[in-house]
Design an enzyme around this catalytic site. Structure first.
Site, PDB file in Angstrom:
ATOM      1  CG  ASP A 238      27.532  75.555  79.283  1.00  0.00           C
ATOM      2  OD1 ASP A 238      28.310  76.447  79.666  1.00  0.00           O
ATOM      3  OD2 ASP A 238      26.487  75.257  79.885  1.00  0.00           O
TER       4      ASP A 238
ATOM      5  CG  ASN B 120      26.057  80.552  79.895  1.00  0.00           C
ATOM      6  OD1 ASN B 120      26.453  81.422  79.129  1.00  0.00           O
ATOM      7  ND2 ASN B 120      26.767  79.486  80.197  1.00  0.00           N
TER       8      ASN B 120
ATOM      9  CG  HIS C 186      28.221  80.503  83.442  1.00  0.00           C
ATOM     10  ND1 HIS C 186      28.378  79.209  83.035  1.00  0.00           N
ATOM     11  CD2 HIS C 186      29.008  81.238  82.639  1.00  0.00           C
ATOM     12  CE1 HIS C 186      29.243  79.165  82.027  1.00  0.00           C
ATOM     13  NE2 HIS C 186      29.649  80.388  81.769  1.00  0.00           N
ATOM     14  N   GLY C 187      24.252  81.224  85.216  1.00  0.00           N
ATOM     15  CA  GLY C 187      23.350  81.053  86.351  1.00  0.00           C
ATOM     16  C   GLY C 187      22.577  82.299  86.717  1.00  0.00           C
TER      17      GLY C 187
ATOM     18  N   GLY D   8      21.033  77.007  88.284  1.00  0.00           N
ATOM     19  CA  GLY D   8      19.795  76.397  88.758  1.00  0.00           C
ATOM     20  C   GLY D   8      18.760  77.436  89.166  1.00  0.00           C
TER      21      GLY D   8
ATOM     22  CB  SER E  39      17.768  81.154  86.094  1.00  0.00           C
ATOM     23  OG  SER E  39      18.074  80.461  84.911  1.00  0.00           O
TER      24      SER E  39
HETATM   25 ZN    ZN Z   1      27.441  77.640  83.669  1.00  0.00          ZN
END
Ligand code: ZN
Length: 293
Positions: free
Chosen positions: A80, A230, A208-209, A179, A211
């Site tokens: 990654d 991810n 990505h990211g 994050g 969350s």
């Molecule tokens: Zn990433």
């Protein structure tokens, strides 16, 4: 079954689901994500970031390869956010079957050239390559790569980039951040932009990211062509939150009495993501490909 990132994601692209890429950097979490993938019959990407590889050490990798081979579900081992050619070579040497070369912080032509170089080394060796165009935001100092502001991916540039580099998958910036989101920022995905990008480049797209983006937006992005998502912060927060609780009992000492509850908490979060990405039950779609190693 250990397979390449490309073999894993092409099935996801054909069947409109996303494979979770769980970042791990210790053995307990590694076992936990394989267990939950087997329990939900979901394909899996084990993602390891260069900082995580430095933390666990390269000797960790043969065990990851062995665990992936023994898994009852298809597994790719993904490097990654590699940023240099030298890191690509380390990934090749240590058993990864998929690499990300993230040169998105460089000028466009430089990103193209660096990505071409990664593809030139990875493809003949049987590894898949993910690149990134646009830049994903970051929210805190514990987060991976990213800039304060998101630079959204341009569909026309994506088309040119994929044609020039021959990458297998593309990470796009459509409104996620690495994050955990601070409360003053409102996460929002640009789903119309995602549609335009997928129409321009029909290969597997990567988020990505994600969350803290709302579940309904994530589920919609999967329907619109995101095939790899991810997940790092969410499972680590679940794991360590539970560990804080468990360690309230000052008498505990043994990893085998402390970690199991933490792994269970992490698996619960992982299972939620697997279902949200419609990856549960999808291992059955994969032919018994010849194991790579
Ligand atoms: Zn990433």
């Amino acid at each position: 079954m250990l397979i390449t990132g490309n073999d894993l994601l092409s099935v996801a692209n054909e069947n409109s689901f996303a494979v979770p890429a769980f970042n791990i950097s210790d053995w307990a979490m590694m076992r936990g994500i394989i267990e939950i993938s087997e329990e939900t019959d979901s394909p899996l990407i084990i993602a390891i970031h260069p900082d995580e590889l430095a933390h666990v050490g390269e000797d960790f990798m043969p065990a990851v390869v062995q665990a992936a081979r023994r898994a009852s579900v298809p597994v790719a081992i993904h490097f990654d956010h590699g940023t240099t050619y030298e890191q690509m070579l380390i990934a090749v040497r240590t058993g990864f079957t998929s690499v990300m070369l993230d040169a998105s912080m460089h000028e466009y032509e430089d990103n193209v050239a660096r990505t071409q170089q990664a593809v030139a080394v990875a493809h003949p060796l049987g590894l898949s390559v993910e690149a990134e165009l646009g830049t994903i935001g970051k929210t805190d100092d514990e987060a991976e790569a990213g800039t304060e502001d998101i630079i959204y991916t341009d569909p026309e540039a994506a088309k040119d980039f994929v044609a020039k580099t021959g990458v297998d998958s593309l990470a796009v910036a459509i409104g996620t951040r690495h994050g955990i989101y601070p409360s003053h920022l409102e996460p929002e995905l640009k789903l119309d932009l995602l549609k335009e990008i997928k129409a321009a480049v029909p290969l597997p797209l990567v988020l990505h990211g994600g969350s803290n983006n709302p579940d309904d937006e994530i589920a919609e992005s999967v329907k619109l062509g995101v095939n790899k998502i991810n997940i790092s912060s969410d499972i680590k927060v679940a794991y360590h939150q539970k560990m804080r609780e468990v360690l309230q009992d000052g008498g505990l000492r043994e990893p085998n009495t402390i970690q199991p509850a933490c792994i269970e908490a992490m698996k619960e979060t992982a299972a939620h993501k697997i279902r949200l990405f419609a990856a549960d039950g999808k291992a059955a779609l994969y032919p018994r490909l010849t194991d790579l190693r």
